[in-house]
Structure formats: C-alpha cells, structure tokens
Write a protein that holds these residues in place. Sequence first.
Motif, PDB file in Angstrom:
ATOM      1  N   UNK A  60     -27.298  31.982  71.742  1.00  0.00           N
ATOM      2  CA  UNK A  60     -28.579  32.913  72.222  1.00  0.00           C
ATOM      3  C   UNK A  60     -29.589  32.783  71.100  1.00  0.00           C
ATOM      4  N   UNK A  61     -29.252  33.166  69.744  1.00  0.00           N
ATOM      5  CA  UNK A  61     -29.981  33.248  68.989  1.00  0.00           C
ATOM      6  C   UNK A  61     -30.731  31.801  68.750  1.00  0.00           C
ATOM      7  N   UNK A  62     -30.200  30.734  68.773  1.00  0.00           N
ATOM      8  CA  UNK A  62     -30.641  29.479  68.480  1.00  0.00           C
ATOM      9  C   UNK A  62     -31.826  29.354  69.564  1.00  0.00           C
ATOM     10  N   UNK A  63     -31.740  29.689  70.622  1.00  0.00           N
ATOM     11  CA  UNK A  63     -32.460  29.311  71.913  1.00  0.00           C
ATOM     12  C   UNK A  63     -33.618  30.217  72.218  1.00  0.00           C
ATOM     13  N   UNK A  64     -33.393  31.476  71.378  1.00  0.00           N
ATOM     14  CA  UNK A  64     -34.374  32.467  71.757  1.00  0.00           C
ATOM     15  C   UNK A  64     -35.788  31.919  71.651  1.00  0.00           C
ATOM     16  N   UNK A  65     -36.854  32.189  72.342  1.00  0.00           N
ATOM     17  CA  UNK A  65     -38.246  31.881  72.161  1.00  0.00           C
ATOM     18  C   UNK A  65     -38.436  30.209  72.214  1.00  0.00           C
ATOM     19  N   UNK A  66     -37.553  29.508  72.426  1.00  0.00           N
ATOM     20  CA  UNK A  66     -37.736  28.086  72.438  1.00  0.00           C
ATOM     21  C   UNK A  66     -38.378  27.741  73.686  1.00  0.00           C
ATOM     22  N   UNK A  67     -39.332  26.802  73.453  1.00  0.00           N
ATOM     23  CA  UNK A  67     -39.997  26.397  74.800  1.00  0.00           C
ATOM     24  C   UNK A  67     -39.355  25.578  75.951  1.00  0.00           C
ATOM     25  N   UNK A  68     -39.622  25.258  76.962  1.00  0.00           N
ATOM     26  CA  UNK A  68     -38.971  24.510  77.652  1.00  0.00           C
ATOM     27  C   UNK A  68     -38.988  22.974  77.268  1.00  0.00           C
ATOM     28  N   UNK A  69     -39.936  22.558  76.683  1.00  0.00           N
ATOM     29  CA  UNK A  69     -40.111  21.194  76.173  1.00  0.00           C
ATOM     30  C   UNK A  69     -39.144  21.106  74.958  1.00  0.00           C
ATOM     31  N   UNK A  70     -38.772  22.187  74.102  1.00  0.00           N
ATOM     32  CA  UNK A  70     -37.905  22.041  72.961  1.00  0.00           C
ATOM     33  C   UNK A  70     -36.345  22.154  73.361  1.00  0.00           C
ATOM     34  N   UNK A  71     -36.241  22.601  74.770  1.00  0.00           N
ATOM     35  CA  UNK A  71     -34.860  23.251  74.891  1.00  0.00           C
ATOM     36  C   UNK A  71     -34.094  21.713  74.818  1.00  0.00           C
ATOM     37  N   UNK A  72     -32.736  21.929  74.605  1.00  0.00           N
ATOM     38  CA  UNK A  72     -31.962  20.821  74.927  1.00  0.00           C
ATOM     39  C   UNK A  72     -31.510  20.636  76.293  1.00  0.00           C
ATOM     40  N   UNK A  73     -31.487  19.324  76.671  1.00  0.00           N
ATOM     41  CA  UNK A  73     -31.182  19.136  77.996  1.00  0.00           C
ATOM     42  C   UNK A  73     -29.993  19.831  78.426  1.00  0.00           C
ATOM     43  N   UNK A  74     -28.973  19.989  77.788  1.00  0.00           N
ATOM     44  CA  UNK A  74     -27.588  20.808  78.027  1.00  0.00           C
ATOM     45  C   UNK A  74     -26.989  21.119  76.863  1.00  0.00           C
ATOM     46  N   UNK A  75     -26.180  22.310  77.023  1.00  0.00           N
ATOM     47  CA  UNK A  75     -24.972  22.672  75.778  1.00  0.00           C
ATOM     48  C   UNK A  75     -23.749  21.942  75.982  1.00  0.00           C
ATOM     49  N   UNK A  76     -23.406  21.696  74.753  1.00  0.00           N
ATOM     50  CA  UNK A  76     -21.752  20.974  74.792  1.00  0.00           C
ATOM     51  C   UNK A  76     -20.999  22.186  74.069  1.00  0.00           C
ATOM     52  N   UNK A  77     -20.260  22.846  74.531  1.00  0.00           N
ATOM     53  CA  UNK A  77     -19.285  23.648  73.802  1.00  0.00           C
ATOM     54  C   UNK A  77     -17.955  23.584  74.093  1.00  0.00           C
ATOM     55  N   UNK A  78     -17.181  24.353  73.253  1.00  0.00           N
ATOM     56  CA  UNK A  78     -15.750  24.589  73.379  1.00  0.00           C
ATOM     57  C   UNK A  78     -15.586  25.443  74.640  1.00  0.00           C
ATOM     58  N   UNK A  79     -14.643  25.338  75.600  1.00  0.00           N
ATOM     59  CA  UNK A  79     -14.473  26.338  76.600  1.00  0.00           C
ATOM     60  C   UNK A  79     -13.594  27.385  75.701  1.00  0.00           C
ATOM     61  N   UNK A  80     -14.240  28.613  75.598  1.00  0.00           N
ATOM     62  CA  UNK A  80     -13.628  29.890  74.915  1.00  0.00           C
ATOM     63  C   UNK A  80     -13.245  30.791  75.792  1.00  0.00           C
ATOM     64  N   UNK A  81     -12.903  30.445  77.211  1.00  0.00           N
ATOM     65  CA  UNK A  81     -12.046  31.207  78.312  1.00  0.00           C
ATOM     66  C   UNK A  81     -13.329  31.699  79.231  1.00  0.00           C
ATOM     67  N   UNK A  82     -12.839  32.320  80.333  1.00  0.00           N
ATOM     68  CA  UNK A  82     -13.826  32.484  81.404  1.00  0.00           C
ATOM     69  C   UNK A  82     -14.813  33.533  81.146  1.00  0.00           C
TER      70      UNK A  82
END
Length: 175
Positions: A60-82
């Motif tokens: 959330x901190x990394x992506x706060x205030x990031x414009x749509x053009x700068x955003x990653x196409x998607x996130x890839x992360x470890x499944x840390x539970x439901x």
Amino acid sequence: YSVTFNNQLDRDYATAEAYARFREEALAVGFRHFLEVFNPNVASGLAPEAIPAFVNDWIVRLLAGVTAAERPSFLKLVYNGPRALAELVNHDPSLVVGILGGAAGTTRDTFELLAQGVKYGAKVALFGRKIGLAESPLDIVAGMWSVVRGEAKPAEAVRAYHAALQKKGLRPARP
C-alpha cells in the motif's frame, strides 16, 4: 520489478525509493511492468503471523499516490492466507493481484493454492515452476483451468490429472 522488505528501516526505505526511481524511468520510456513482492528473506524480528500485514502495508505504501500510468500491470506476491489476500484485493479493487506458485509441490498443493487464490480475489496465477516441473504441463494447466472455472474442486482435479498421466503411461512424481 521485484522487492523484498525485511523490517530493516534504512534498507526497506532504500528499496521503496529505488522502486519510485524505476517507475519514473519506466514511465519516461513507456515501459510497463509488474511488481513482485516477496516475504522477508532474512530474520526480520517479525512474528510469522505479522508478516502478511507487514507485506500488505508495504504494498500500500509503495503504490500510494502512484498515477495510473506508473502503476504496475499487476502484483505478484506470496499467498499469505485468505485474510491478507482479501484485504489487499478489497483495498483497491482496480489493482490486479496475482499469487506466485513457489516451489514445486504436490499436484494437490497446486490446485489448493489456486482455489484459495481465486476464492479470495487473485486474478493472476504465476505458477511457472509448478507447470514447468509437472509430469505433463498441458494436463496440469487443464486441471488448473477446471479449478479456476469452478468445474472441479482441487481433489477432483488431482484425480483427473492422475488419470491423464495414467493414460499417457506416466507416473506422478509424488503421490
């Protein structure tokens, strides 16, 4: 772009700054990217049950205030539970969240992880090793699709996969 936060403030801050610089450079040249976020990979001083919230907080901190053009196409992360996955997905429904498959495991592990990811909001499954190391990559992908579409529960998909292997004269590497 890949990041790992380890609860070491100076290093974690430097990682976040480096990602911000990368986004600026990528935007300047029209380069799209995805963001891969790993759990801590060294002793972090965090209790295991605190890691999912810690990772989500950094995302959330990394992506706060990031414009749509700068955003990653998607996130890839470890499944840390439901709870952790649903929290992240619900925080920003426009964010495409994907789970990584991790190391090779049993076919049941693969299908269970996929089912949990779908159930709690993942839109992408990045299971390269689980597919590439399977006895029959095309058949495991077929099983994955049956789970994603809700046509089979994980245990049913395992049975179908093992039946497909048997027809081809292949034995599963793991029972």
